[in-house]
Design a protein around this motif. Structure first.
Motif, PDB file in Angstrom:
ATOM      1  N   VAL A 122      -2.439   2.761  11.948  1.00 36.14           N
ATOM      2  CA  VAL A 122      -3.979   2.154  11.326  1.00 36.14           C
ATOM      3  C   VAL A 122      -4.559   1.707  11.614  1.00 36.14           C
ATOM      4  N   MET A 123      -5.906   0.797  11.462  1.00 36.48           N
ATOM      5  CA  MET A 123      -6.885   0.377  11.500  1.00 36.48           C
ATOM      6  C   MET A 123      -6.436  -0.962  11.936  1.00 36.48           C
ATOM      7  N   GLU A 124      -7.171  -1.675  13.133  1.00 30.99           N
ATOM      8  CA  GLU A 124      -6.924  -2.966  13.939  1.00 30.99           C
ATOM      9  C   GLU A 124      -6.618  -4.002  12.561  1.00 30.99           C
ATOM     10  N   ASP A 125      -7.776  -3.695  11.610  1.00 26.25           N
ATOM     11  CA  ASP A 125      -8.430  -4.975  10.971  1.00 26.25           C
ATOM     12  C   ASP A 125      -7.308  -4.708   9.601  1.00 26.25           C
ATOM     13  N   SER A 126      -6.248  -4.030   9.505  1.00 23.26           N
ATOM     14  CA  SER A 126      -5.631  -3.376   8.497  1.00 23.26           C
ATOM     15  C   SER A 126      -5.098  -4.318   7.736  1.00 23.26           C
ATOM     16  N   ASP A 127      -4.691  -4.461   6.120  1.00 27.72           N
ATOM     17  CA  ASP A 127      -3.503  -5.360   6.458  1.00 27.72           C
ATOM     18  C   ASP A 127      -2.220  -5.050   6.173  1.00 27.72           C
ATOM     19  N   ILE A 128      -1.810  -3.391   6.979  1.00 24.24           N
ATOM     20  CA  ILE A 128      -1.043  -3.045   6.822  1.00 24.24           C
ATOM     21  C   ILE A 128       0.112  -3.218   7.980  1.00 24.24           C
ATOM     22  N   LYS A 129       1.363  -4.242   7.754  1.00 19.87           N
ATOM     23  CA  LYS A 129       2.024  -5.162   8.707  1.00 19.87           C
ATOM     24  C   LYS A 129       2.988  -4.220   9.230  1.00 19.87           C
ATOM     25  N   SER A 130       3.603  -3.508   8.184  1.00 24.13           N
ATOM     26  CA  SER A 130       4.827  -2.869   8.482  1.00 24.13           C
ATOM     27  C   SER A 130       5.088  -1.473   7.658  1.00 24.13           C
ATOM     28  N   VAL A 131       5.943  -0.230   7.414  1.00 24.73           N
ATOM     29  CA  VAL A 131       6.090   0.604   7.014  1.00 24.73           C
ATOM     30  C   VAL A 131       6.197   0.419   5.840  1.00 24.73           C
ATOM     31  N   THR A 132       6.958  -0.574   4.769  1.00 21.96           N
ATOM     32  CA  THR A 132       6.661  -1.267   3.389  1.00 21.96           C
ATOM     33  C   THR A 132       5.360  -1.069   2.878  1.00 21.96           C
ATOM     34  N   ASP A 133       4.955  -1.286   3.520  1.00 22.55           N
ATOM     35  CA  ASP A 133       2.998  -2.272   3.366  1.00 22.55           C
ATOM     36  C   ASP A 133       2.686  -0.443   2.646  1.00 22.55           C
ATOM     37  N   LEU A 134       2.830   0.279   3.315  1.00 21.91           N
ATOM     38  CA  LEU A 134       2.223   1.636   2.636  1.00 21.91           C
ATOM     39  C   LEU A 134       2.240   1.853   1.739  1.00 21.91           C
ATOM     40  N   LYS A 135       2.913   1.200   0.650  1.00 13.65           N
ATOM     41  CA  LYS A 135       2.890   1.762  -0.823  1.00 13.65           C
ATOM     42  C   LYS A 135       1.751   1.414  -1.509  1.00 13.65           C
ATOM     43  N   GLY A 136       1.498   2.192  -2.032  1.00 14.19           N
ATOM     44  CA  GLY A 136      -0.278   2.600  -2.859  1.00 14.19           C
ATOM     45  C   GLY A 136      -0.732   2.531  -1.951  1.00 14.19           C
ATOM     46  N   LYS A 137      -1.097   3.136  -0.530  1.00 15.76           N
ATOM     47  CA  LYS A 137      -1.816   3.093   0.384  1.00 15.76           C
ATOM     48  C   LYS A 137      -2.173   4.908   0.705  1.00 15.76           C
ATOM     49  N   ARG A 138      -3.533   5.188   1.157  1.00 11.80           N
ATOM     50  CA  ARG A 138      -3.187   6.630   1.550  1.00 11.80           C
ATOM     51  C   ARG A 138      -2.456   6.984   2.472  1.00 11.80           C
ATOM     52  N   VAL A 139      -1.849   8.353   2.722  1.00  9.22           N
ATOM     53  CA  VAL A 139      -1.293   8.300   4.313  1.00  9.22           C
ATOM     54  C   VAL A 139      -1.259   9.614   4.240  1.00  9.22           C
ATOM     55  N   GLY A 140      -1.744   9.729   5.802  1.00 10.01           N
ATOM     56  CA  GLY A 140      -1.417  10.867   6.458  1.00 10.01           C
ATOM     57  C   GLY A 140      -0.089  11.324   6.621  1.00 10.01           C
TER      58      GLY A 140
END
Length: 328
Positions: A122-140
């Protein structure tokens, strides 16, 4: 393309028959990935070594669509060997998963090259801290048909996230995912590959990114569900600005072979490769780290008898315990 293949020349002139000497060749086609990519380079190097050192063998690198395709090509009898990963190897050998209904035992291990480590970036300034935080996100997730995409699906579903429902999944190749993450079109990318990966090196040179830890309980659940996955982190300093190890898990990056390839041919080919590792290191840097100490790492299926014979003679560490464990 099958073995052994007899080629005979027979000419007829009047009542006289002139026969050429029969020549028996064992064909050893090695499935890799698209021409010019890493596994193709590996297969080409192995073929050169085998052709120079083993008589009666015609080895050749075969450009393919990749690791999933290689397993099917082997099962279809179109190639004798192929690069893949230990998860696909386990399923194909045991005729499980996508290979249910096939005859078990057709595919066995040959040699382990380099581990594949799961990356979630993820980008360094992203609010994503864990795999479960990917809910609702755009994921490659990787391209359709690729092994990394299957691994990404397995990771996300194990984490309780269903593609297309809990997050927006993008099915594209790693270079495209790298560009999309850098351009803000993705919130994260997932890739299971042999580090350091050039596209990730490029990404880190252009943007500030983070590689997420995969919690031990999550990786343990994944490893329990599929014995092909093994424990293993991304070592510190694998990439620039990555001073600490990243918690993750691994698959083996392995060369597989059909069980019915003649034992002596595989023994000689294994011996030729293992005694020419310096040359293989000039073919691709990954081979500079290949040694008898790690040549069976990650395998959870039996080895080909010809390879096992050589590894015993060479004194590969733990070979007898391994053989007993996998049923060789």
């Amino acid at each position: 393309m099958r073995y052994p293949k007899l080629a005979a020349a027979l000419a007829v002139t009047g009542s006289m028959f002139l026969s050429a000497q029969l020549q028996a060749d064992t064909y050893l086609s090695i499935g890799s990935n698209p021409v010019g990519n890493t596994a193709y380079q590996w297969a080409a190097g192995i073929s050169e070594v085998v052709n120079k050192n083993v008589g009666g063998v015609n080895a050749a690198a075969e450009g393919t669509k990749g690791y999933v395709a290689n397993v099917q090509l082997m099962l279809d009898g179109k190639v004798e060997a192929g690069f893949s990963n230990t998860k696909l190897a386990y399923e194909a050998h045991h005729a499980e998963g996508d290979y249910a209904g096939q005859k078990a035992g057709q595919i066995v291990g040959w040699m382990s090259i380099k581990p594949i480590v799961m990356h979630v970036i993820v980008m360094e300034d992203s609010d994503i801290k864990s795999v479960t935080d990917l809910k609702g996100k755009r994921v490659g997730m990787g391209q359709p048909g690729g092994t990394s995409m299957l691994d990404a699906d397995f990771l996300m579903r194990t984490a309780g996230l269903e593609p297309g429902q809990d997050f927006k999944d993008f099915r594209v190749k790693l270079p495209a995912m790298v560009d999309m993450l850098g351009d803000g079109q993705l919130d994260a990318l997932i890739w299971n590959g042999s580090p350091p990966m050039p596209p990730v090196i490029k990404l880190k040179s252009q943007h500030k990114v983070r590689i997420l830890d995969i919690p031990r309980d999550l990786s343990a659940t994944i490893r329990k569900a599929s014995p092909a996955y093994t424990e293993g982190d991304l070592p510190a300093n694998t990439y620039a600005d990555q001073p600490n190890a990243v918690m993750s898990y691994r698959l083996g990056n392995v060369l597989l072979i059909k069980s019915d390839v003649p034992e002596n041919i595989v023994y000689q080919a294994t011996k030729a490769v293992m005694e020419n590792l310096d040359f293989m290191g000039t073919v691709h840097p990954a081979w500079k780290k290949v040694s008898k100490d790690g040549i069976i790492n990650g395998f959870t299926i039996p080895l080909h008898p010809g390879a096992l014979r050589y590894y015993r003679e060479a004194g590969v560490p733990g070979i007898e315990e391994f053989a007993k464990r996998v049923g060789n």
